[in-house]
Design a protein around this motif. Sequence first.
Motif, PDB file in Angstrom:
ATOM      1  N   ASP A  80      -1.223  -8.651  -5.525  1.00  0.00           N
ATOM      2  CA  ASP A  80       0.220  -8.541  -5.767  1.00  0.00           C
ATOM      3  C   ASP A  80       0.955  -8.665  -4.443  1.00  0.00           C
ATOM      4  OD1 ASP A  80       2.663  -8.091  -7.103  1.00  0.00           O
ATOM      5  OD2 ASP A  80       1.792  -6.490  -8.310  1.00  0.00           O
ATOM      6  N   THR A  81       2.239  -8.931  -4.541  1.00  0.00           N
ATOM      7  CA  THR A  81       3.107  -8.938  -3.372  1.00  0.00           C
ATOM      8  C   THR A  81       3.604  -7.521  -3.166  1.00  0.00           C
ATOM      9  OG1 THR A  81       3.775 -11.215  -3.748  1.00  0.00           O
ATOM     10  CG2 THR A  81       5.237  -9.877  -2.386  1.00  0.00           C
ATOM     11  N   GLY A  82       3.348  -6.950  -2.001  1.00  0.00           N
ATOM     12  CA  GLY A  82       3.768  -5.592  -1.697  1.00  0.00           C
ATOM     13  C   GLY A  82       2.683  -4.846  -0.951  1.00  0.00           C
ATOM     14  N   ILE A  83       2.923  -3.555  -0.785  1.00  0.00           N
ATOM     15  CA  ILE A  83       2.015  -2.685  -0.045  1.00  0.00           C
ATOM     16  C   ILE A  83       1.348  -1.735  -1.040  1.00  0.00           C
ATOM     17  CG2 ILE A  83       1.880  -0.928   1.765  1.00  0.00           C
ATOM     18  CD1 ILE A  83       4.602  -2.219   2.790  1.00  0.00           C
ATOM     19  N   PRO A  84       0.016  -1.775  -1.151  1.00  0.00           N
ATOM     20  CA  PRO A  84      -0.649  -0.915  -2.129  1.00  0.00           C
ATOM     21  C   PRO A  84      -0.752   0.532  -1.651  1.00  0.00           C
ATOM     22  CG  PRO A  84      -2.289  -2.094  -0.875  1.00  0.00           C
ATOM     23  CD  PRO A  84      -0.940  -2.585  -0.396  1.00  0.00           C
ATOM     24  N   GLU A  85      -0.485   1.430  -2.578  1.00  0.00           N
ATOM     25  CA  GLU A  85      -0.733   2.856  -2.345  1.00  0.00           C
ATOM     26  C   GLU A  85      -1.590   3.333  -3.504  1.00  0.00           C
ATOM     27  OE1 GLU A  85       1.493   7.197  -2.250  1.00  0.00           O
ATOM     28  OE2 GLU A  85       2.717   5.392  -2.316  1.00  0.00           O
ATOM     29  N   PHE A  86      -2.774   3.837  -3.196  1.00  0.00           N
ATOM     30  CA  PHE A  86      -3.691   4.296  -4.233  1.00  0.00           C
ATOM     31  C   PHE A  86      -3.335   5.730  -4.603  1.00  0.00           C
ATOM     32  CE2 PHE A  86      -5.715   0.834  -2.011  1.00  0.00           C
ATOM     33  CZ  PHE A  86      -6.014  -0.005  -3.068  1.00  0.00           C
ATOM     34  N   LEU A  87      -3.076   5.947  -5.888  1.00  0.00           N
ATOM     35  CA  LEU A  87      -2.598   7.240  -6.378  1.00  0.00           C
ATOM     36  C   LEU A  87      -3.749   8.088  -6.903  1.00  0.00           C
ATOM     37  CD1 LEU A  87       0.527   5.877  -8.307  1.00  0.00           C
ATOM     38  CD2 LEU A  87       0.413   6.723  -5.950  1.00  0.00           C
ATOM     39  N   LYS A  88      -3.475   9.364  -7.142  1.00  0.00           N
ATOM     40  CA  LYS A  88      -4.481  10.273  -7.686  1.00  0.00           C
ATOM     41  C   LYS A  88      -4.719  10.018  -9.169  1.00  0.00           C
ATOM     42  CE  LYS A  88      -3.697  13.889  -4.324  1.00  0.00           C
ATOM     43  NZ  LYS A  88      -3.325  15.260  -4.049  1.00  0.00           N
ATOM     44  N   THR A  89      -3.714   9.476  -9.885  1.00  0.00           N
ATOM     45  CA  THR A  89      -3.890   9.161 -11.301  1.00  0.00           C
ATOM     46  C   THR A  89      -4.841   7.980 -11.429  1.00  0.00           C
ATOM     47  OG1 THR A  89      -1.875   7.821 -11.201  1.00  0.00           O
ATOM     48  CG2 THR A  89      -1.647  10.082 -12.004  1.00  0.00           C
ATOM     49  N   LYS A  90      -5.576   7.948 -12.539  1.00  0.00           N
ATOM     50  CA  LYS A  90      -6.637   6.949 -12.678  1.00  0.00           C
ATOM     51  C   LYS A  90      -6.593   6.238 -14.032  1.00  0.00           C
ATOM     52  CE  LYS A  90      -9.753   9.378  -9.582  1.00  0.00           C
ATOM     53  NZ  LYS A  90      -9.522   8.565  -8.437  1.00  0.00           N
ATOM     54  N   LEU A  92      -9.206   3.405 -16.494  1.00  0.00           N
ATOM     55  CA  LEU A  92     -10.583   3.382 -16.974  1.00  0.00           C
ATOM     56  C   LEU A  92     -11.567   3.267 -15.811  1.00  0.00           C
ATOM     57  CD1 LEU A  92     -10.295   1.039 -20.079  1.00  0.00           C
ATOM     58  CD2 LEU A  92     -10.575   3.509 -20.051  1.00  0.00           C
ATOM     59  N   GLY A  93     -12.722   3.863 -15.982  1.00  0.00           N
ATOM     60  CA  GLY A  93     -13.787   3.758 -14.996  1.00  0.00           C
ATOM     61  C   GLY A  93     -13.505   4.443 -13.673  1.00  0.00           C
ATOM     62  N   GLY A  94     -12.488   5.310 -13.632  1.00  0.00           N
ATOM     63  CA  GLY A  94     -12.175   6.028 -12.407  1.00  0.00           C
ATOM     64  C   GLY A  94     -11.389   5.231 -11.380  1.00  0.00           C
ATOM     65  N   TRP A  95     -10.891   4.053 -11.783  1.00  0.00           N
ATOM     66  CA  TRP A  95     -10.103   3.240 -10.851  1.00  0.00           C
ATOM     67  C   TRP A  95      -8.737   3.867 -10.629  1.00  0.00           C
ATOM     68  CZ3 TRP A  95     -11.939  -0.578  -7.973  1.00  0.00           C
ATOM     69  CH2 TRP A  95     -13.160  -1.150  -8.345  1.00  0.00           C
ATOM     70  N   PRO A  96      -8.325   4.044  -9.373  1.00  0.00           N
ATOM     71  CA  PRO A  96      -7.028   4.674  -9.104  1.00  0.00           C
ATOM     72  C   PRO A  96      -5.876   3.744  -9.481  1.00  0.00           C
ATOM     73  CG  PRO A  96      -7.951   3.837  -7.072  1.00  0.00           C
ATOM     74  CD  PRO A  96      -9.007   3.649  -8.137  1.00  0.00           C
ATOM     75  N   ASP A  97      -4.780   4.350  -9.930  1.00  0.00           N
ATOM     76  CA  ASP A  97      -3.550   3.590 -10.127  1.00  0.00           C
ATOM     77  C   ASP A  97      -3.073   3.103  -8.761  1.00  0.00           C
ATOM     78  OD1 ASP A  97      -3.734   4.290 -12.797  1.00  0.00           O
ATOM     79  OD2 ASP A  97      -2.050   5.691 -12.756  1.00  0.00           O
ATOM     80  N   ILE A  98      -2.370   1.978  -8.764  1.00  0.00           N
ATOM     81  CA  ILE A  98      -1.859   1.404  -7.523  1.00  0.00           C
ATOM     82  C   ILE A  98      -0.341   1.301  -7.615  1.00  0.00           C
ATOM     83  CG2 ILE A  98      -1.884  -0.557  -5.955  1.00  0.00           C
ATOM     84  CD1 ILE A  98      -4.560  -1.401  -7.247  1.00  0.00           C
ATOM     85  N   SER A  99       0.350   2.001  -6.724  1.00  0.00           N
ATOM     86  CA  SER A  99       1.794   1.832  -6.574  1.00  0.00           C
ATOM     87  C   SER A  99       1.989   0.675  -5.601  1.00  0.00           C
ATOM     88  CB  SER A  99       2.431   3.105  -6.016  1.00  0.00           C
ATOM     89  OG  SER A  99       3.802   2.893  -5.773  1.00  0.00           O
ATOM     90  N   VAL A 100       2.807  -0.307  -6.010  1.00  0.00           N
ATOM     91  CA  VAL A 100       3.022  -1.493  -5.177  1.00  0.00           C
ATOM     92  C   VAL A 100       4.390  -1.366  -4.517  1.00  0.00           C
ATOM     93  CG1 VAL A 100       3.092  -4.000  -5.100  1.00  0.00           C
ATOM     94  CG2 VAL A 100       1.594  -2.847  -6.749  1.00  0.00           C
ATOM     95  N   GLY A 101       4.382  -0.969  -3.248  1.00  0.00           N
ATOM     96  CA  GLY A 101       5.618  -0.703  -2.516  1.00  0.00           C
ATOM     97  C   GLY A 101       6.223  -1.941  -1.900  1.00  0.00           C
ATOM     98  N   GLY A 102       7.498  -1.821  -1.625  1.00  0.00           N
ATOM     99  CA  GLY A 102       8.262  -2.885  -0.990  1.00  0.00           C
ATOM    100  C   GLY A 102       9.703  -2.442  -0.907  1.00  0.00           C
ATOM    101  N   PRO A 103      10.626  -3.378  -0.734  1.00  0.00           N
ATOM    102  CA  PRO A 103      12.037  -2.999  -0.697  1.00  0.00           C
ATOM    103  C   PRO A 103      12.455  -2.375  -2.028  1.00  0.00           C
ATOM    104  CG  PRO A 103      11.737  -5.255   0.049  1.00  0.00           C
ATOM    105  CD  PRO A 103      10.429  -4.794  -0.523  1.00  0.00           C
ATOM    106  N   GLY A 104      13.336  -1.408  -1.973  1.00  0.00           N
ATOM    107  CA  GLY A 104      13.836  -0.792  -3.201  1.00  0.00           C
ATOM    108  C   GLY A 104      13.368   0.632  -3.373  1.00  0.00           C
ATOM    109  N   PHE A 105      13.584   1.154  -4.581  1.00  0.00           N
ATOM    110  CA  PHE A 105      13.321   2.566  -4.826  1.00  0.00           C
ATOM    111  C   PHE A 105      12.567   2.849  -6.115  1.00  0.00           C
ATOM    112  CE2 PHE A 105      17.088   2.404  -2.158  1.00  0.00           C
ATOM    113  CZ  PHE A 105      16.693   3.225  -1.119  1.00  0.00           C
ATOM    114  N   CYS A 106      12.205   1.840  -6.888  1.00  0.00           N
ATOM    115  CA  CYS A 106      11.500   2.053  -8.150  1.00  0.00           C
ATOM    116  C   CYS A 106      10.340   1.061  -8.177  1.00  0.00           C
ATOM    117  CB  CYS A 106      12.462   1.843  -9.318  1.00  0.00           C
ATOM    118  SG  CYS A 106      11.795   2.379 -10.900  1.00  0.00           S
TER     119      CYS A 106
END
Length: 131
Positions: A80-90, A92-106
């Motif tokens: 994806d385009t952006g900066i990945p942040e691996f979250l504590k939420t998961k 399937l298979g224990g894969w962490p959720d990824i917040s994709v950061g960039g300009p903005g607030f949501c």
Amino acid sequence: AAFRAAGFTRRGAQWRSDCDDPGTPSYTPGAIESVKDLNGDGRPEAVISEGGTYCYGNTGTAFWLVSKQASGGWKLMANDTGIPEFLKTKGLGGWPDISVGGPGFCFPVLRWNGKGYALQRREYQGKRCAR
């Protein structure tokens, strides 16, 4: 092998994606940002990044997440385009959720559904938000 799994090719001393940056000052070639076991299976995952506003706009960067497989090869898990942040939420298979950061607030949060990472929600500072 991790770069190839992400779709990168070697051009001279640089690993490059299909971003066809003509040599702008903001361009940074592919680099491995981190290597760690994200899903607890005992095998490493690598985050590869490439930067430049020519291809990635105001965000200025993109990432590829690749996972070492039991066979020894690497598999592309997310891009994806952006900066990945691996979250504590998961997912399937224990894969962490990824917040994709960039300009903005949501920011979009991607969750592994067993086949791929897909948009699951949007968050800002840990709270759900609407775009």
